[in-house]
Design an enzyme around this catalytic site. Structure first.
Site, PDB file in Angstrom:
ATOM      1  N   LYS A 237     -17.586   5.464  25.222  1.00  0.00           N
ATOM      2  CA  LYS A 237     -17.911   5.245  26.631  1.00  0.00           C
ATOM      3  C   LYS A 237     -18.078   6.590  27.336  1.00  0.00           C
ATOM      4  O   LYS A 237     -17.358   7.531  27.011  1.00  0.00           O
ATOM      5  CB  LYS A 237     -16.755   4.493  27.321  1.00  0.00           C
ATOM      6  CG  LYS A 237     -16.637   3.027  27.006  1.00  0.00           C
ATOM      7  CD  LYS A 237     -15.457   2.423  27.776  1.00  0.00           C
ATOM      8  CE  LYS A 237     -15.209   0.969  27.433  1.00  0.00           C
ATOM      9  NZ  LYS A 237     -16.254   0.053  27.864  1.00  0.00           N
ATOM     10  N   ARG A 311     -14.164  -8.988  21.661  1.00  0.00           N
ATOM     11  CA  ARG A 311     -14.567 -10.273  21.070  1.00  0.00           C
ATOM     12  C   ARG A 311     -14.235 -10.311  19.583  1.00  0.00           C
ATOM     13  O   ARG A 311     -14.031 -11.389  19.027  1.00  0.00           O
ATOM     14  CB  ARG A 311     -16.054 -10.519  21.344  1.00  0.00           C
ATOM     15  CG  ARG A 311     -16.979  -9.522  20.718  1.00  0.00           C
ATOM     16  CD  ARG A 311     -18.387  -9.581  21.304  1.00  0.00           C
ATOM     17  NE  ARG A 311     -18.472  -9.006  22.651  1.00  0.00           N
ATOM     18  CZ  ARG A 311     -19.574  -9.003  23.387  1.00  0.00           C
ATOM     19  NH1 ARG A 311     -20.692  -9.546  22.939  1.00  0.00           N
ATOM     20  NH2 ARG A 311     -19.569  -8.455  24.583  1.00  0.00           N
TER      21      ARG A 311
HETATM   22  N1  BES Z   1     -13.371  -3.575  27.964  1.00  0.00           N
HETATM   23  C1  BES Z   1     -14.772  -3.610  28.090  1.00  0.00           C
HETATM   24  C2  BES Z   1     -15.273  -4.507  29.224  1.00  0.00           C
HETATM   25  C3  BES Z   1     -14.971  -4.117  30.620  1.00  0.00           C
HETATM   26  C4  BES Z   1     -15.557  -3.001  31.203  1.00  0.00           C
HETATM   27  C5  BES Z   1     -14.196  -4.940  31.406  1.00  0.00           C
HETATM   28  C6  BES Z   1     -15.311  -2.703  32.516  1.00  0.00           C
HETATM   29  C7  BES Z   1     -13.957  -4.640  32.720  1.00  0.00           C
HETATM   30  C8  BES Z   1     -14.505  -3.526  33.291  1.00  0.00           C
HETATM   31  C9  BES Z   1     -15.408  -4.153  26.812  1.00  0.00           C
HETATM   32  O1  BES Z   1     -14.744  -3.893  25.632  1.00  0.00           O
HETATM   33  C10 BES Z   1     -16.754  -3.541  26.711  1.00  0.00           C
HETATM   34  O2  BES Z   1     -16.821  -2.345  26.605  1.00  0.00           O
HETATM   35  N2  BES Z   1     -17.779  -4.376  26.791  1.00  0.00           N
HETATM   36  C11 BES Z   1     -19.116  -3.914  26.758  1.00  0.00           C
HETATM   37  C12 BES Z   1     -19.885  -4.882  25.896  1.00  0.00           C
HETATM   38  C13 BES Z   1     -21.234  -4.390  25.501  1.00  0.00           C
HETATM   39  C14 BES Z   1     -21.116  -3.226  24.565  1.00  0.00           C
HETATM   40  C15 BES Z   1     -21.975  -5.529  24.824  1.00  0.00           C
HETATM   41  C16 BES Z   1     -19.656  -3.927  28.195  1.00  0.00           C
HETATM   42  O3  BES Z   1     -19.296  -4.800  28.967  1.00  0.00           O
HETATM   43  O4  BES Z   1     -20.420  -3.021  28.512  1.00  0.00           O
HETATM   44 ZN    ZN Z   2     -15.281  -2.018  24.735  1.00  0.00          ZN
END
Ligand code: BES
Ligand code: ZN
Ligand code: ZN
Length: 458
Positions: A237, A311
């Site tokens: 990230k 997931r």
């Molecule tokens: N933990 C994050 C989701 C998240 C981000 C929740 C910000 C609340 C606030 C999750 O693991 C993630 O990074 N999801 C990605 C999925 C994508 C790579 C398909 C997302 O939401 O960008």
């Molecule tokens: Zn993530």
């Protein structure tokens, strides 16, 4: 919490509820001094404001508490945080008896502070238990929020998977629940996706299973995403997206808080709590984009993005949940940024295979000011998760409907006959409101506890 409430002492200051509409009437029967003070102060009973009225000798004689009659839960929340130390009691006369409980809960929630790294200096006021209020329920609700908020607020370095496991073990022993904690290489076969996501971390991945209640009762399984820190993994990230990711175990915290409340209130059900606790880290043992994992049910998952790790953790746990032949499975997860784009940070998105359950969540969600909103498990979007070489990919390309495709991914691991409810939550207050300080939040917990009470103890 232990300090928020007291038994009636010799003296306590009355908290007198008023609204913009009732202010005049309430003051009409009180000393003229009060009316003058209120007028001079320009007090108009705007919700969440309060007015301390001094006695002739300079003590606080009474406090006018302005509240929104449409939302009594937060009536005392600001006062609980901002009044001078001392004993106060709610003047219940003008208030419907059904409202005493939520008002008391709001007082408890309002007094929350996170003090692990900096002790608060100010002593908070205490509320005399209003007569007849169900104390056990107040304590269960407030303690659950404190637990969840504390866990989420704790930095990742002090709340790694093993710490989450120890927290569950301590709560299990308090309620005579059984707990099984499995970690590291020993979960590679039974929980292969949890293992793969957590393997790069120096802190071994953990699968935590708590069991409580009589086997004859309806079986509820609570599942939680416990990503103690989500760096994104090799799909790292950017810094600003990573900043809050200590909260990525919020789903596990909420599931644990709800489990604690269920046990404290002795709901007549068989309860299993299943948490997957991992750190999604970067390292030579990290899983990679393009890898193919085989989940607990044998389905193969192509990794498109290591940042869609939640997931994967939930997939194995949902398979395990289904094996228990439950009456209902509820999972909680800070699963997608897309859910936040859809409904923002203050509404919890949910998905359900049972329309009656979706419907039953609306009323408690409003009553407890814990808003939830259903999104569709729209099957035609399932094609977005097609893989060239495996049964499914973990992340869809294209970028639309990310919360829905995440939920559809999870659904692949829930047996068709199982009733399932999935919560995609923020678990974090981005701003301070009465009773809800900025920081970790038990989103969905009040709504779900109310729903479960109605379902299992009608
Ligand atoms: N933990 C994050 C989701 C998240 C981000 C929740 C910000 C609340 C606030 C999750 O693991 C993630 O990074 N999801 C990605 C999925 C994508 C790579 C398909 C997302 O939401 O960008
Ligand atoms: Zn993530
Ligand atoms: Zn995550």
């Amino acid at each position: 919490m232990s300090n928020a409430f007291i038994e009636q002492p010799e003296r306590s200051v009355p908290l007198i509820p008023v609204t913009e509409e009732t202010l005049e009437d309430v003051l009409a029967s009180r000393p003229e001094r009060w009316r003058n003070w209120s007028r001079e102060r320009g007090f108009t009973a705007k919700p969440d404001r309060f007015l301390c009225i001094p006695s002739a000798d300079g003590h606080t004689e009474a406090v006018l508490i302005a509240y929104d009659p449409g939302q009594v839960l937060w009536m005392l929340a600001s006062a609980a945080r901002r009044l001078e130390a001392g004993a106060y009691h709610l003047e219940t006369g003008g208030l419907d008896e059904a409202l005493w409980l939520p008002a008391t809960v709001g007082w408890g929630l309002g007094g929350y502070r996170y003090e692990r790294y900096r002790k608060a200096e100010r002593v908070l006021p205490r509320l005399v238990w209003p007569p007849g209020v169900d104390r056990a329920r107040v304590v269960a609700l407030v303690s659950a929020h404190e637990l969840v908020r504390d866990l989420i607020n704790t930095p990742a370095m002090d709340l790694m998977p093993e710490d989450l496991a120890q927290t569950v073990a301590a709560i299990a022993s308090e309620f005579d629940a059984a707990v099984e904690i499995r970690e590291g290489a020993s979960i590679a076969l039974d929980y292969p996706c949890v293992h793969a996501v957590g393997d790069a971390s120096a802190h071994a991945p953990q699968v935590i299973e708590l069991t409580w209640g009589e086997a004859a009762h309806a079986h509820l399984v609570l599942v939680g995403k416990g990503v103690c820190f989500d760096s994104g993994g090799l799909n790292l990230k950017p810094g600003n997206s990573m900043r809050l990711m200590k909260k990525d175990m919020g789903g596990a915290a909420i599931a644990l808080g709800l489990a604690q409340a269920i046990m404290a209130l002795k709901l007549p059900l068989r309860l299993t709590l299943l948490l997957g606790a991992v750190e999604n880290a970067v390292g030579s043992r990290a899983f990679r984009p393009g890898d193919v994992l085989t989940a607990r049910n044998g389905k193969t998952v192509e990794i498109d993005n290591t940042d869609a790790e939640g997931r994967l953790v939930l997939a194995d746990l949902l398979v395990r949940a289904g094996e228990l032949k439950p009456d209902l499975v509820i999972d909680f997860a800070t699963l997608t940024g897309a859910a936040r784009v859809a409904v923002g940070t203050e509404i919890s998105a949910f998905f359900s295979t049972d329309p009656a359950i979706s419907e039953a969540l609306k009323e408690p969600g409003t009553r407890w000011d814990d808003p939830v909103w259903g999104l569709p498990l729209h099957q035609p979007y399932r094609h977005l998760l097609k893989s060239d070489l495996a049964d499914i990919v973990n992340s869809s390309s294209g970028g639309y409907a990310g919360a829905i495709t995440a939920a559809l991914f999870l659904q692949e691991f829930v047996p068709e006959e199982v009733s399932w409810l999935h919560f995609d939550v923020m678990a974090w207050n981005t701003r301070t409101r009465p009773g809800r300080p900025k920081g970790g939040e038990a989103m969905g917990l009040r709504t779900l506890l109310d729903f479960l009470e109605a379902r299992y103890r009608p």
